[in-house]
Enzyme design. Structure first.
Site, short mmCIF file in Angstrom:
data_model
loop_
_atom_site.label_atom_id
_atom_site.label_comp_id
_atom_site.label_asym_id
_atom_site.label_seq_id
_atom_site.Cartn_x
_atom_site.Cartn_y
_atom_site.Cartn_z
N ASP A 263 77.54 80.39 18.64
CA ASP A 263 77.41 79.47 19.76
C ASP A 263 76.32 78.42 19.55
OD1 ASP A 263 79.28 81.06 20.98
OD2 ASP A 263 78.07 81.52 22.76
N HIS B 281 74.42 83.05 17.10
CA HIS B 281 74.13 81.64 17.35
C HIS B 281 73.78 80.92 16.05
CE1 HIS B 281 73.55 83.63 21.23
NE2 HIS B 281 73.83 82.46 21.79
#
Length: 278
Positions: free
Chosen positions: A98, A243
């Site tokens: 992400d 991430h």
């Protein structure tokens, strides 16, 4: 760096609020080739959602890659819960990243995935896309799937419907411009879903995707901790959240170099969802 630090602090402040915003929305039904069987899934790891979830199988197909701009997206049935698992048939898992793309960390993650011939999903923020279009083009070339993670990574449960639409539509346009196709998947920042997000995502042809294992790498807990969370959480159907932007992601870069060969040696197939054609 200052922007990354502010973003990380904002994430820590809002994580608790996100959990409240996502309460009661953590179920899954995934259709596959006419099947509509629901199964009980494992509880979600991480602070955003801790419900007992349901899942079912869907067909995994390769991504097409570049293509001409498409007409208005096919409207989907509005879900009330995000998808948290992929098919548990066989030893399939999925890696997702992400907040990117980030020019400092994303290329290293892509290099590791390419080294092992593995595809992943990247839920990108529009404001990052406009500055790093070449990274999205590379994702398309290498068969990764790109999803919509809004433009500025806001807490959607604090926004009005018009603002949510703007965040999502603007990001889908930027993805199409850089990646070659409009996204078919959407992930709410902080895992905080509401009715408007589900409805607007469906109108734009995007299914809501969450996760089953949260590495909490955004807290920079240490490379060993990230690796342990992935390896200990590995199971058929698991979707892993990591991430590639939003702060110092050097631990995430180091961790995937360790857990990816372990998963493959353990017999897991790292895969991505196929593109819907209707």
């Amino acid at each position: 760096m200052q922007k990354d630090q502010l973003f990380t602090r904002r994430r820590m402040l809002l994580a608790g609020a996100a959990a409240l915003g996502s309460a009661g929305t953590a179920g899954v039904i995934v259709a596959a080739g006419g099947e509509d069987a629901a199964r009980t899934a494992a509880p979600v790891a991480g602070p955003q959602a801790r419900q007992v979830l349901k899942s079912s199988a869907f067909r995994l197909q390769p991504l097409t890659g570049y293509g001409p701009p498409r007409a208005a997206p096919h409207k989907l049935k509005v879900r009330h819960e995000p998808i948290l698992r992929i098919s548990a048939r066989g030893r399939h898992m999925m890696l997702t990243f992400d907040d990117g793309p980030n020019p400092e960390y994303t290329p290293h993650i892509l290099d590791t995935l390419a080294e092992y011939g593995v595809r992943a999903m990247f839920f990108v923020c529009g404001e990052m896309v406009v500055e790093n279009k070449k990274l999205l083009a590379r994702m398309a070339d290498e068969g990764h799937v790109v999803g919509n993670h809004t433009w500025t990574h806001p807490l959607l449960t604090t926004l009005g419907r018009k603002e949510i639409r703007q965040e999502m539509e603007r990001t889908s346009g930027a993805i199409e411009n850089a990646y070659g196709e409009r996204p078919q998947w959407f992930r709410a920042p902080y895992g905080a879903w509401n009715r408007a997000a589900f409805q607007l995502g469906a109108e734009m042809g995007m299914e809501p995707m969450a996760w089953t294992v949260d590495t909490t790498d955004w807290m920079t807990p240490g490379t060993d901790t990230i690796v342990d969370r992935v390896e200990n959480g590995a199971a058929p159907g698991v979707v892993v959240l990591s991430h590639d932007a939003g702060g110092d992601r050097s631990q995430s870069v180091q961790a995937i170099r360790r857990y990816l060969p372990y998963l493959l040696e353990s017999g897991y197939h790292l895969t991505v969802p196929g593109r819907r054609t209707s």
